[in-house]
Write a protein that holds these residues in place. Structure first.
Motif, PDB file in Angstrom:
ATOM      1  N   LEU A   1      11.833  34.562  -3.545  1.00 40.04           N
ATOM      2  CA  LEU A   1      10.641  34.204  -4.312  1.00 40.04           C
ATOM      3  C   LEU A   1      10.240  32.753  -4.054  1.00 40.04           C
ATOM      4  CD1 LEU A   1      11.406  35.938  -7.738  1.00 40.04           C
ATOM      5  CD2 LEU A   1       9.737  36.655  -6.016  1.00 40.04           C
ATOM      6  N   PRO A   2       8.920  32.484  -4.021  1.00 40.93           N
ATOM      7  CA  PRO A   2       8.465  31.123  -3.734  1.00 40.93           C
ATOM      8  C   PRO A   2       8.520  30.229  -4.965  1.00 40.93           C
ATOM      9  CG  PRO A   2       6.578  32.563  -4.061  1.00 40.93           C
ATOM     10  CD  PRO A   2       7.797  33.433  -4.168  1.00 40.93           C
ATOM     11  N   ARG A   3       8.679  28.933  -4.719  1.00 43.53           N
ATOM     12  CA  ARG A   3       8.554  27.940  -5.786  1.00 43.53           C
ATOM     13  C   ARG A   3       8.084  26.634  -5.165  1.00 43.53           C
ATOM     14  NH1 ARG A   3      15.001  27.340  -7.287  1.00 43.53           N
ATOM     15  NH2 ARG A   3      15.648  26.149  -5.437  1.00 43.53           N
ATOM     16  N   ILE A   4       7.455  25.812  -6.008  1.00 45.34           N
ATOM     17  CA  ILE A   4       6.958  24.507  -5.579  1.00 45.34           C
ATOM     18  C   ILE A   4       7.903  23.441  -6.124  1.00 45.34           C
ATOM     19  CG2 ILE A   4       5.049  22.854  -5.735  1.00 45.34           C
ATOM     20  CD1 ILE A   4       3.174  25.293  -6.082  1.00 45.34           C
ATOM     21  N   MET A   5       8.376  22.575  -5.241  1.00 48.14           N
ATOM     22  CA  MET A   5       9.280  21.492  -5.623  1.00 48.14           C
ATOM     23  C   MET A   5       8.534  20.165  -5.571  1.00 48.14           C
ATOM     24  SD  MET A   5      12.168  22.985  -6.276  1.00 48.14           S
ATOM     25  CE  MET A   5      13.152  21.492  -6.413  1.00 48.14           C
ATOM     26  N   ILE A   6       8.829  19.297  -6.534  1.00 51.16           N
ATOM     27  CA  ILE A   6       8.185  17.983  -6.620  1.00 51.16           C
ATOM     28  C   ILE A   6       9.257  16.921  -6.753  1.00 51.16           C
ATOM     29  CG2 ILE A   6       6.698  16.498  -8.025  1.00 51.16           C
ATOM     30  CD1 ILE A   6       5.914  19.928  -8.617  1.00 51.16           C
ATOM     31  N   ARG A   7       9.146  15.863  -5.960  1.00 50.45           N
ATOM     32  CA  ARG A   7      10.068  14.735  -6.064  1.00 50.45           C
ATOM     33  C   ARG A   7       9.299  13.447  -6.309  1.00 50.45           C
ATOM     34  NH1 ARG A   7      14.820  13.874  -1.784  1.00 50.45           N
ATOM     35  NH2 ARG A   7      15.538  15.632  -3.066  1.00 50.45           N
ATOM     36  N   ASP A   8       9.714  12.693  -7.308  1.00 48.46           N
ATOM     37  CA  ASP A   8       9.165  11.363  -7.563  1.00 48.46           C
ATOM     38  C   ASP A   8       9.688  10.438  -6.468  1.00 48.46           C
ATOM     39  OD1 ASP A   8       9.009   8.601  -8.587  1.00 48.46           O
ATOM     40  OD2 ASP A   8       8.284   9.549 -10.423  1.00 48.46           O
ATOM     41  N   ARG A   9       8.804   9.826  -5.713  1.00 52.47           N
ATOM     42  CA  ARG A   9       9.224   9.011  -4.575  1.00 52.47           C
ATOM     43  C   ARG A   9       9.873   7.700  -4.999  1.00 52.47           C
ATOM     44  NH1 ARG A   9       4.464   8.748  -0.179  1.00 52.47           N
ATOM     45  NH2 ARG A   9       6.058   7.433   0.834  1.00 52.47           N
ATOM     46  N   VAL A  10       9.724   7.326  -6.260  1.00 47.09           N
ATOM     47  CA  VAL A  10      10.352   6.095  -6.748  1.00 47.09           C
ATOM     48  C   VAL A  10      11.724   6.386  -7.339  1.00 47.09           C
ATOM     49  CG1 VAL A  10      10.172   4.170  -8.377  1.00 47.09           C
ATOM     50  CG2 VAL A  10       8.135   4.990  -7.158  1.00 47.09           C
ATOM     51  N   THR A  11      11.790   7.372  -8.248  1.00 46.55           N
ATOM     52  CA  THR A  11      13.051   7.650  -8.945  1.00 46.55           C
ATOM     53  C   THR A  11      13.934   8.658  -8.215  1.00 46.55           C
ATOM     54  OG1 THR A  11      12.160   9.500 -10.239  1.00 46.55           O
ATOM     55  CG2 THR A  11      11.845   7.258 -11.121  1.00 46.55           C
ATOM     56  N   GLY A  12      13.324   9.460  -7.334  1.00 46.79           N
ATOM     57  CA  GLY A  12      14.085  10.494  -6.653  1.00 46.79           C
ATOM     58  C   GLY A  12      14.305  11.741  -7.482  1.00 46.79           C
ATOM     59  N   GLU A  13      13.720  11.804  -8.668  1.00 41.83           N
ATOM     60  CA  GLU A  13      13.912  12.955  -9.560  1.00 41.83           C
ATOM     61  C   GLU A  13      13.119  14.163  -9.049  1.00 41.83           C
ATOM     62  OE1 GLU A  13      13.279  14.226 -14.274  1.00 41.83           O
ATOM     63  OE2 GLU A  13      12.535  12.311 -13.528  1.00 41.83           O
TER      64      GLU A  13
ATOM     65  N   GLY B   1       2.714   8.877  -4.832  1.00 45.01           N
ATOM     66  CA  GLY B   1       3.859   8.766  -5.733  1.00 45.01           C
ATOM     67  C   GLY B   1       4.849   9.905  -5.645  1.00 45.01           C
ATOM     68  N   HIS B   2       4.495  10.969  -4.913  1.00 48.41           N
ATOM     69  CA  HIS B   2       5.333  12.170  -4.952  1.00 48.41           C
ATOM     70  C   HIS B   2       5.406  12.871  -3.598  1.00 48.41           C
ATOM     71  CE1 HIS B   2       4.188  11.509  -9.166  1.00 48.41           C
ATOM     72  NE2 HIS B   2       5.347  12.065  -9.459  1.00 48.41           N
ATOM     73  N   LEU B   3       6.513  13.541  -3.392  1.00 42.00           N
ATOM     74  CA  LEU B   3       6.702  14.439  -2.259  1.00 42.00           C
ATOM     75  C   LEU B   3       6.682  15.855  -2.812  1.00 42.00           C
ATOM     76  CD1 LEU B   3       7.339  14.382   0.821  1.00 42.00           C
ATOM     77  CD2 LEU B   3       9.753  14.633   0.195  1.00 42.00           C
ATOM     78  N   VAL B   4       5.898  16.740  -2.176  1.00 46.61           N
ATOM     79  CA  VAL B   4       5.734  18.106  -2.673  1.00 46.61           C
ATOM     80  C   VAL B   4       6.053  19.073  -1.540  1.00 46.61           C
ATOM     81  CG1 VAL B   4       4.128  19.754  -3.716  1.00 46.61           C
ATOM     82  CG2 VAL B   4       3.907  17.318  -4.237  1.00 46.61           C
ATOM     83  N   TRP B   5       6.898  20.046  -1.833  1.00 47.26           N
ATOM     84  CA  TRP B   5       7.181  21.045  -0.808  1.00 47.26           C
ATOM     85  C   TRP B   5       7.284  22.441  -1.405  1.00 47.26           C
ATOM     86  CZ3 TRP B   5      10.927  17.597  -2.492  1.00 47.26           C
ATOM     87  CH2 TRP B   5      12.150  18.117  -2.918  1.00 47.26           C
TER      88      TRP B   5
ATOM     89  N   TYR C   1      -2.167  20.710 -11.543  1.00 46.90           N
ATOM     90  CA  TYR C   1      -0.845  20.341 -12.055  1.00 46.90           C
ATOM     91  C   TYR C   1      -0.650  18.846 -11.911  1.00 46.90           C
ATOM     92  CZ  TYR C   1       4.225  20.428 -12.714  1.00 46.90           C
ATOM     93  OH  TYR C   1       5.507  20.216 -13.159  1.00 46.90           O
ATOM     94  N   ASN C   2      -0.245  18.179 -13.020  1.00 46.82           N
ATOM     95  CA  ASN C   2       0.000  16.741 -12.997  1.00 46.82           C
ATOM     96  C   ASN C   2       1.440  16.481 -12.570  1.00 46.82           C
ATOM     97  OD1 ASN C   2       0.731  13.967 -14.095  1.00 46.82           O
ATOM     98  ND2 ASN C   2      -1.477  14.022 -14.447  1.00 46.82           N
ATOM     99  N   LEU C   3       1.593  15.795 -11.456  1.00 51.38           N
ATOM    100  CA  LEU C   3       2.910  15.565 -10.887  1.00 51.38           C
ATOM    101  C   LEU C   3       3.780  14.664 -11.762  1.00 51.38           C
ATOM    102  CD1 LEU C   3       1.668  14.934  -7.236  1.00 51.38           C
ATOM    103  CD2 LEU C   3       2.788  17.004  -8.080  1.00 51.38           C
ATOM    104  N   LYS C   4       3.134  13.819 -12.562  1.00 47.54           N
ATOM    105  CA  LYS C   4       3.888  12.909 -13.441  1.00 47.54           C
ATOM    106  C   LYS C   4       4.226  13.553 -14.780  1.00 47.54           C
ATOM    107  CE  LYS C   4       2.616   8.227 -11.955  1.00 47.54           C
ATOM    108  NZ  LYS C   4       1.882   6.991 -12.354  1.00 47.54           N
ATOM    109  N   THR C   5       3.194  14.046 -15.467  1.00 49.46           N
ATOM    110  CA  THR C   5       3.386  14.547 -16.837  1.00 49.46           C
ATOM    111  C   THR C   5       3.815  16.008 -16.866  1.00 49.46           C
ATOM    112  OG1 THR C   5       1.086  15.278 -17.080  1.00 49.46           O
ATOM    113  CG2 THR C   5       1.576  12.971 -17.612  1.00 49.46           C
TER     114      THR C   5
END
Length: 698
Positions: A354-366, A343-347, A408-412
């Motif tokens: 400084l590092p950070r983790i990005m998460i994208r919902d593969r359906v909504t693009g958010e 359900g998600h793309l994580v990079w 970490y919950n990618l949705k909630t």
């Protein structure tokens, strides 16, 4: 008063001049004889080392033993302190995969990890699959490459190197019986990738020059000699790795050097097929792949995307002509890695250092991010073992904050703290300060420097400082928690990391500006960092001890030549100091793949001259060198033992000071030093004792 008193006469290496002429330039190397002609065979059997070379190394070891003899009690104290900060019976939080969760643990007094599993979602009995302490019994050195369980969870591939030469032997552990199968695979790169049916796996084999040049397919129960060659890389300038997708649909063959890459895919539906080329190698273009169901996600710098972008392509047609953009290139924001889940793309990316983790919902693009507020910190994306999941795992720490592990919950966006690193002897975060400062350079850049010191340390120029640097291959040194350095910090040291050019700390351009024809920037950045710390009264030149290892050891050799008066001492671990000779020797394991990093002095006079202008060994001269400690491993295939050995011999010949130059060679280990966790602490205690000794606090 001098730190080293009543020293015996140091060893003096015999001079046996060897001349070499390239591009019309003739050089003479008095100490070339210290390079064993049979080095390939010696890595597997150290008993065949030339007796004259062995005698010289042993004489050097005896000399450093005498020089450091008065630190024996200090080393014991440092070791005890560092050991007391380690939870001896520590255990990882197991990762879920199918019916089980897999992890590692240590037992009290044990040197090596034990690999275990438990039933999924239960805190029940830990089933020990592989006892590292037991497997290492009777071995002076033993390093494990992990335990990769089969899809059916009934067995696993495990590997070990018992010489430090990084030739791994693979075995297959039957989880039901606890015994190994008859399969025995030698001279591998370590580890393997299972076929979905668990009846065979893929692995890399090292050639006579220690390069992973071939990928083989091994069927359980058959001898290694009958393994099928899947792919052979004929270019000695490229390394290979083999991996698999989480969906078990593909075997990835990753072919790369430091600036160019190529992937070949093998569908697990047809294990005997020829691997399919994704995009042919183009010099300077990098890409890596992650499967995302019906698409591949591709991280690449293609199209002048220096800080990388993310593309996608259909699984059934992954060629470059079908790549479409998913995450655009943003100059100054370096994308480090990408993982795909159902359900998600994580990079992972680095923004403003400084590092950070990005998460994208593969359906909504958010999109949303995981980031922290400290001035300097380290973030690690661990991810998950399963594709169909809403949970990933990451770690966080800073120079003052012990490591924390989160689910970490990618949705909630729920964040669950699983574990905080325990420091049994105690650690009060509020007693320490971590800062990130910026040292100006002569060419207008600003070098990030991460600092750690106690709140009560007086910053009036009198504090000693250990200044660490690396600066190569685009590797960024994280501002992470390190219990060992507290032994220096608690004694009044400022512990500093100079994030010099050659790493990617400030984006890909920071790396480019510290490699090839820009390599000297790495060295001048480190000197600028030392100068800044003195001008800001964090320390003084006669109180700074410089430290670096491997390519960071090259940095140590260069700054010792360029500015010996700026350092009270230099610690160079497995230092890559004989750069020109090594880059001229294409039989050595790392030479052809490293030409894009340093240059090819065989083919290019210009690159020959540039490397010669900074190569530490070639630029040793009549200078007042500070005390220098060089650490080496006899079976090291990355930085061969003769590099620091020759360097020390030449330094001792030319130095105009009375400061000692010490060489400590581990006669039973390689690049990483001792293999056991407590054995490694003894090495760190030795380095720290040297640092304390040269600034008069031993």
């Amino acid at each position: 008063m001098p730190a080293f008193k009543n020293l015996p006469e140091p060893p003096r290496a015999a001079k046996k001049p060897v001349t070499d002429t390239r591009h019309g330039v003739t050089r003479t190397d008095d100490y070339a004889w210290l390079r064993a002609d049979n080095w390939q065979s010696m890595f597997k059997d150290t008993s065949i080392l030339d007796p004259e070379i062995r005698a010289y190394l042993e004489a050097e070891n005896a000399y450093q033993d005498a020089a450091m003899a008065d630190t024996a009690d200090l080393r014991k104290k440092l070791f005890d302190e560092m050991k007391a900060r380690i939870k001896e019976d520590d255990s990882s939080v197991p990762m879920k995969d199918g019916p089980f969760a897999y992890g590692t643990l240590y037992v009290k007094g044990g040197e090596h990890a034990h690999y275990f599993r438990t039933k999924r979602d239960k805190d029940g009995l830990k089933e020990i699959l592989l006892n590292g302490d037991r497997e290492a019994e009777g071995k002076a050195y033993c390093r494990f490459s992990g335990l990769d369980h089969a899809p059916g969870h009934d067995k696993g591939i495990w590997g070990f190197d018992d010489k430090g030469s990084e030739y791994f032997t693979l075995k297959i552990r039957d989880f039901k019986t606890g015994k190994d199968l008859a399969d025995l695979l030698e001279n591998t790169g370590g580890g393997g990738v299972w076929a979905p049916d668990g009846k065979s796996f893929f692995y890399t084999r090292l050639d006579e020059n220690h390069r992973p040049s071939k990928v083989f397919h091994h069927i359980l129960g058959q001898p290694q000699s009958s393994d099928r060659l899947v792919y052979e890389e004929s270019d000695p300038g490229f390394f290979m790795g083999v991996g698999g997708s989480m969906l078990e649909d593909f075997i990835f063959i990753d072919i790369h050097d430091h600036e160019t890459s190529e992937y070949r895919l093998l569908s697990t539906k047809n294990l005997t097929a020829e691997p399919m080329l994704v995009a042919e190698r183009v010099e300077g273009i990098e890409y890596s792949m992650s499967e995302g169901g019906d698409v591949f996600y591709i991280l690449t710098n293609d199209g002048d995307a220096k800080d990388f972008k993310i593309m996608q392509a259909p699984v059934n047609a992954p060629g470059k002509e079908n790549w479409t953009e998913v995450v655009a290139h943003r100059p100054g924001t370096l994308i480090l890695s990408v993982e795909a889940y159902k359900g998600h793309l994580v990079w992972m990316e680095r923004h403003e250092g400084l590092p950070r983790i990005m998460i994208r919902d593969r359906v909504t693009g958010e999109d949303h991010s995981i980031a922290f507020a400290e001035e300097a910190y380290s973030l690690g994306l661990i991810g998950a073992m399963e594709y169909d999941t809403d949970w990933i795992r990451f770690s966080y720490s800073s120079m003052t904050t012990p490591s924390q592990l989160f689910d970490y919950n990618l949705k909630t966006r729920e964040r669950v703290l699983l574990k905080t690193q325990e420091v049994p002897s105690g650690h009060k975060i509020d007693d320490y300060v971590t800062r990130r400062v910026f040292a100006p350079t002569a060419d207008g850049e600003k070098v990030p420097v991460t600092l750690l010191y106690r709140k009560n340390t007086k910053l009036d120029g009198g504090a000693p400082c250990l200044l660490y640097g690396y600066g190569a291959y685009g590797i960024s040194i994280p501002a992470s928690f390190n219990t060992n350095c507290l032994s220096l910090v608690n004694r009044g040291f400022v512990y500093a990391i100079a994030h010099v050019r050659g790493g990617k700390d400030k984006g890909f351009a920071w790396y480019e500006n510290g490699k090839m024809e820009n390599k000297r920037n790495t060295f001048s950045d480190f000197i600028a960092a030392a100068d800044y710390l003195v001008r800001q009264q964090y320390t003084s030149f006669d109180r700074i001890v410089a430290e670096g290892g491997s390519a960071g050891g090259m940095l140590m050799g260069a700054i010792a030549n360029m500015a010996p008066e700026m350092f009270a001492g230099v610690i160079a671990a497995v230092p890559f100091v004989d750069v020109l000779n090594t880059m001229l020797d294409d039989t050595l394991p790392l030479t052809p793949p490293e030409w894009p990093e340093w240059g090819n002095p065989i083919d290019s006079r210009e690159e020959y001259d540039y490397i010669a202008s900074y190569s530490p060994y070639d630029n040793v001269g009549a200078k007042a060198y500070p005390p220098i400690l060089a650490l080496s491993g006899l079976t090291d295939p990355r930085v061969t033992y003769w590099e620091p050995t020759k360097w020390v011999a030449k330094l001792r010949e030319h130095t105009t000071s009375n400061n000692p130059v010490l060489l400590k060679t581990n006669m039973g280990a390689g690049h990483g030093g001792a293999s056991g966790r407590f054995q490694r602490l003894e090495e760190v205690a030795y380095e720290y004792a040297f640092a304390l000794k040269v600034i008069g606090k031993a």
